[in-house]
Scaffold this motif. Structure first.
Motif, PDB file in Angstrom:
ATOM      1  N   ASP A  74      12.356  17.081  -8.210  1.00 31.88           N
ATOM      2  CA  ASP A  74      12.612  16.048  -8.645  1.00 31.88           C
ATOM      3  C   ASP A  74      13.045  16.177 -10.365  1.00 31.88           C
ATOM      4  OD1 ASP A  74      12.814  13.821  -6.922  1.00 31.88           O
ATOM      5  OD2 ASP A  74      10.475  13.300  -6.941  1.00 31.88           O
ATOM      6  N   LEU A 111       4.520   5.861   9.913  1.00 35.32           N
ATOM      7  CA  LEU A 111       6.091   6.388  10.682  1.00 35.32           C
ATOM      8  C   LEU A 111       6.337   6.975   8.798  1.00 35.32           C
ATOM      9  CD1 LEU A 111       8.419   6.302  11.562  1.00 35.32           C
ATOM     10  CD2 LEU A 111       8.364   3.738  10.854  1.00 35.32           C
ATOM     11  N   MET A 112       5.379   6.113   7.984  1.00 30.74           N
ATOM     12  CA  MET A 112       6.596   5.806   6.736  1.00 30.74           C
ATOM     13  C   MET A 112       5.532   7.374   6.383  1.00 30.74           C
ATOM     14  SD  MET A 112       5.246   3.382   3.734  1.00 30.74           S
ATOM     15  CE  MET A 112       3.050   4.215   3.881  1.00 30.74           C
ATOM     16  N   VAL A 152       7.711  10.470   7.851  1.00 36.11           N
ATOM     17  CA  VAL A 152       8.814  10.379   6.748  1.00 36.11           C
ATOM     18  C   VAL A 152       9.454  11.305   5.856  1.00 36.11           C
ATOM     19  CG1 VAL A 152      11.128   8.871   6.538  1.00 36.11           C
ATOM     20  CG2 VAL A 152      10.045   8.652   8.279  1.00 36.11           C
ATOM     21  N   GLY A 153       8.151  10.548   5.222  1.00 37.31           N
ATOM     22  CA  GLY A 153       7.676  10.826   3.618  1.00 37.31           C
ATOM     23  C   GLY A 153       7.044  12.895   3.488  1.00 37.31           C
ATOM     24  N   TRP A 189       0.531  -1.553  -0.194  1.00 37.95           N
ATOM     25  CA  TRP A 189      -0.232  -0.100   0.188  1.00 37.95           C
ATOM     26  C   TRP A 189       0.848   1.137   0.249  1.00 37.95           C
ATOM     27  CZ3 TRP A 189      -2.598  -2.685   4.894  1.00 37.95           C
ATOM     28  CH2 TRP A 189      -3.431  -4.156   3.505  1.00 37.95           C
ATOM     29  N   GLY A 190       2.183   0.857   0.716  1.00 35.46           N
ATOM     30  CA  GLY A 190       3.069   1.782   0.472  1.00 35.46           C
ATOM     31  C   GLY A 190       2.449   2.869  -0.226  1.00 35.46           C
ATOM     32  N   PHE A 238      14.582  19.646  -3.095  1.00 29.84           N
ATOM     33  CA  PHE A 238      14.608  18.836  -3.472  1.00 29.84           C
ATOM     34  C   PHE A 238      13.722  18.761  -4.868  1.00 29.84           C
ATOM     35  CE2 PHE A 238      17.163  17.630   0.576  1.00 29.84           C
ATOM     36  CZ  PHE A 238      18.378  18.540   0.112  1.00 29.84           C
ATOM     37  N   ILE A 247      -0.519   5.008  -0.485  1.00 30.99           N
ATOM     38  CA  ILE A 247      -1.117   5.682   0.954  1.00 30.99           C
ATOM     39  C   ILE A 247       0.017   7.358   0.276  1.00 30.99           C
ATOM     40  CG2 ILE A 247      -0.520   6.298   2.901  1.00 30.99           C
ATOM     41  CD1 ILE A 247      -1.371   3.224   3.116  1.00 30.99           C
ATOM     42  N   LEU A 248       1.188   7.033  -0.367  1.00 35.58           N
ATOM     43  CA  LEU A 248       1.675   8.301  -0.721  1.00 35.58           C
ATOM     44  C   LEU A 248       1.242   9.072  -1.582  1.00 35.58           C
ATOM     45  CD1 LEU A 248       4.964   6.739   0.055  1.00 35.58           C
ATOM     46  CD2 LEU A 248       4.122   8.351   2.266  1.00 35.58           C
ATOM     47  N   ALA A 301      11.101  11.559  -1.492  1.00 34.79           N
ATOM     48  CA  ALA A 301      10.484  11.200   0.168  1.00 34.79           C
ATOM     49  C   ALA A 301       9.770   9.551   0.413  1.00 34.79           C
ATOM     50  CB  ALA A 301       9.539  12.614   0.035  1.00 34.79           C
ATOM     51  N   PHE A 308       9.977  14.990   4.814  1.00 39.15           N
ATOM     52  CA  PHE A 308      11.493  15.416   4.027  1.00 39.15           C
ATOM     53  C   PHE A 308      10.760  15.803   3.730  1.00 39.15           C
ATOM     54  CE2 PHE A 308      14.152  14.041   0.401  1.00 39.15           C
ATOM     55  CZ  PHE A 308      15.094  13.761   1.471  1.00 39.15           C
ATOM     56  N   GLN A 309       8.889  15.701   2.554  1.00 37.68           N
ATOM     57  CA  GLN A 309       9.058  16.887   1.680  1.00 37.68           C
ATOM     58  C   GLN A 309       9.172  18.375   1.694  1.00 37.68           C
ATOM     59  OE1 GLN A 309       6.938  14.740  -1.901  1.00 37.68           O
ATOM     60  NE2 GLN A 309       5.293  16.481  -0.460  1.00 37.68           N
ATOM     61  N   ALA A 364      10.515   6.973   2.833  1.00 42.77           N
ATOM     62  CA  ALA A 364       9.518   6.512   4.141  1.00 42.77           C
ATOM     63  C   ALA A 364       9.510   5.403   3.991  1.00 42.77           C
ATOM     64  CB  ALA A 364       8.185   7.098   3.249  1.00 42.77           C
ATOM     65  N   LEU A 371      -1.342  11.287  -0.314  1.00 45.60           N
ATOM     66  CA  LEU A 371      -1.967  12.319   0.382  1.00 45.60           C
ATOM     67  C   LEU A 371      -1.282  13.660   0.050  1.00 45.60           C
ATOM     68  CD1 LEU A 371      -1.144  10.002   3.220  1.00 45.60           C
ATOM     69  CD2 LEU A 371      -3.142  11.555   3.023  1.00 45.60           C
ATOM     70  N   GLY A 372      -0.534  13.077  -1.397  1.00 43.26           N
ATOM     71  CA  GLY A 372       0.522  14.583  -2.272  1.00 43.26           C
ATOM     72  C   GLY A 372       2.080  14.458  -1.546  1.00 43.26           C
ATOM     73  N   ILE A 373       2.395  13.401  -1.175  1.00 42.69           N
ATOM     74  CA  ILE A 373       3.569  12.838  -0.899  1.00 42.69           C
ATOM     75  C   ILE A 373       4.358  12.225  -2.124  1.00 42.69           C
ATOM     76  CG2 ILE A 373       5.849  11.991   0.553  1.00 42.69           C
ATOM     77  CD1 ILE A 373       3.104  11.882   2.535  1.00 42.69           C
ATOM     78  N   LYS A 374       4.405  13.102  -3.629  1.00 44.69           N
ATOM     79  CA  LYS A 374       4.811  12.518  -4.465  1.00 44.69           C
ATOM     80  C   LYS A 374       6.401  12.390  -5.462  1.00 44.69           C
ATOM     81  CE  LYS A 374       0.726  12.757  -6.189  1.00 44.69           C
ATOM     82  NZ  LYS A 374      -0.852  13.415  -6.445  1.00 44.69           N
ATOM     83  N   SER A 375       7.200  13.253  -4.485  1.00 47.10           N
ATOM     84  CA  SER A 375       8.544  13.128  -4.463  1.00 47.10           C
ATOM     85  C   SER A 375       9.524  11.783  -4.389  1.00 47.10           C
ATOM     86  CB  SER A 375       9.326  14.086  -3.467  1.00 47.10           C
ATOM     87  OG  SER A 375      10.612  13.534  -3.148  1.00 47.10           O
ATOM     88  N   LYS A 376       9.831  11.567  -5.740  1.00 46.74           N
ATOM     89  CA  LYS A 376      10.264   9.940  -5.412  1.00 46.74           C
ATOM     90  C   LYS A 376      11.728   9.734  -4.181  1.00 46.74           C
ATOM     91  CE  LYS A 376      10.918   9.577 -11.098  1.00 46.74           C
ATOM     92  NZ  LYS A 376      11.997   9.931 -11.875  1.00 46.74           N
TER      93      LYS A 376
END
Lengths: 244, 97
Positions: free
Chosen positions: B96, B79-80, B83-84, A174-175, B94, A178-179, A189, B87-88, A193, A182-187
């Motif tokens: 991409d 936790l995931m 961290v994500g 699911w990682g 940073f 999920i990311l 990050a 960092f972002q 994570a 949530l808009g955490i799209k940078s490779k």
């Protein structure tokens, strides 16, 4: 003369038991590892499937775990050199992302320390058992180091081992979804994570997406193990003694 | 109080020494790459005996297996995200390429 013969028979029996347990464990594992490589399904985790076959086999034959472990614990000893081998990917990744190393460390140290504390407090509150709390707090890092730490802080190795596989599968399956949601799209990050929360299982899965995912994920997997090894022997006993 | 005595598993020192040795060109990475790849690829089997120990905890699984599973899933996701997200957010520069 008689005594000498007896001891010879014993040694032969011991060696046979040792070979049967070790080889059958290895064969079952290799079979499932082959199955996973052929099907490319993440959830067909060879460790988990091997346990699901070995446990019923032992139960059906009335073999106690202690008896099995006495002969198969050579595998646990082999974990020590396996940890040393992880120094190689660490060397490779530190080379590639040297420029961001400090910032990566800052994020990992703060997140991991915070979550170690949260995990222990919540686990003691829910399960009311210190050994379970230790095991569950260590579930995010790679198995060899987590097992060494579990032993050191008197957790339950079996629960750590199983929780680690679950944590790995969560991130691997699911990682990314999920990311992204949530808009955490940078490779970077995403790699960081998933490597931090889902160790080698997550890393091997997202390394297929892009090189940056793989590099940041493998770095996070090893660094978070080192960070946890340094901080957990301070944080976990401290919180446990406060909550006692 | 032993707060300042940090007990790192001994094998972790081995890992750091290997890594430093490679970094400072004391060891030759080309010579060990194949065998190390083999070790890392096959180390999964080493975790099986410890994991089989779960058979001694059937009462625990019956009593609170679901809670353990839920706890593991939720804290892993938290936790995931932590961290994500940090960092972002903290290091927006940073991007991409």
């Amino acid at each position: 003369m008689n005594e000498f013969d007896f001891s010879r028979i014993d040694i032969a029996a011991e060696i046979t038991t040792f070979l049967i347990y070790c080889l059958s464990t290895l064969l079952i594992y290799q079979g499932f590892a082959y199955l996973q490589r052929a099907t490319k399904q993440i959830w067909l985790n060879p460790m988990l499937l091997t346990m699901l076959v070995v446990i019923p086999l032992l139960l059906a034959n009335n073999i106690a775990f202690e008896h099995y472990y006495q002969y198969s614990k050579i595998y646990s000893f082999l974990l020590e050199p396996a940890i040393v081998a992880l120094g190689f990917p660490l060397y490779q990744q530190v080379q590639t992302i040297r420029a961001q190393f400090n910032k990566v460390m800052l994020v990992l140290v703060s997140s991991i320390s915070l979550m170690l504390a949260v995990n222990v407090v919540m686990a003691v509150y829910i399960f009311n058992q210190h050994d379970i709390a230790v095991s569950l707090a260590l579930k995010s890092i790679t198995t060899p180091i987590a097992l060494a730490l579990t032993e050191q802080m008197r957790g339950i190795a079996a629960i750590t081992a199983v929780a680690i596989i679950i944590a790995g599968l969560v991130g691997a399956i699911w990682g990314i979804r999920i990311l992204n949601f949530l808009g955490i799209k940078s490779k970077r990050a995403q790699g960081l994570a998933i490597g931090c929360a889902s160790h080698a299982l997550g890393t091997s899965n997202i390394s297929q997406i892009s090189y940056q995912h793989g590099a940041f994920s493998s770095l996070a997997l090893i660094l978070s193990a080192i960070i946890t090894a340094i901080f957990s022997p301070i944080i976990i006993p401290m919180i446990l003694s406060l909550m006692a | 109080m032993h707060f300042f005595v940090v007990l790192i598993p001994p094998s972790l020192y081995g890992m750091l020494i290997l890594s430093a040795g490679l970094h400072f060109n004391i060891f030759n990475p080309e010579k060990m790459e194949a065998s190390i790849t083999w070790v890392i690829r096959n180390m999964g089997v080493c975790f099986v005996p410890a994991g089989v120990g779960i058979m001694n905890y059937f009462d625990l699984i019956q009593a609170s297996g679901v809670q353990v599973l839920a706890f593991t899933i939720v804290t892993t996701i938290v936790l995931m995200i932590l961290v994500g997200w940090s960092f972002q957010k903290l290091f927006r520069e940073f991007k991409d390429e």
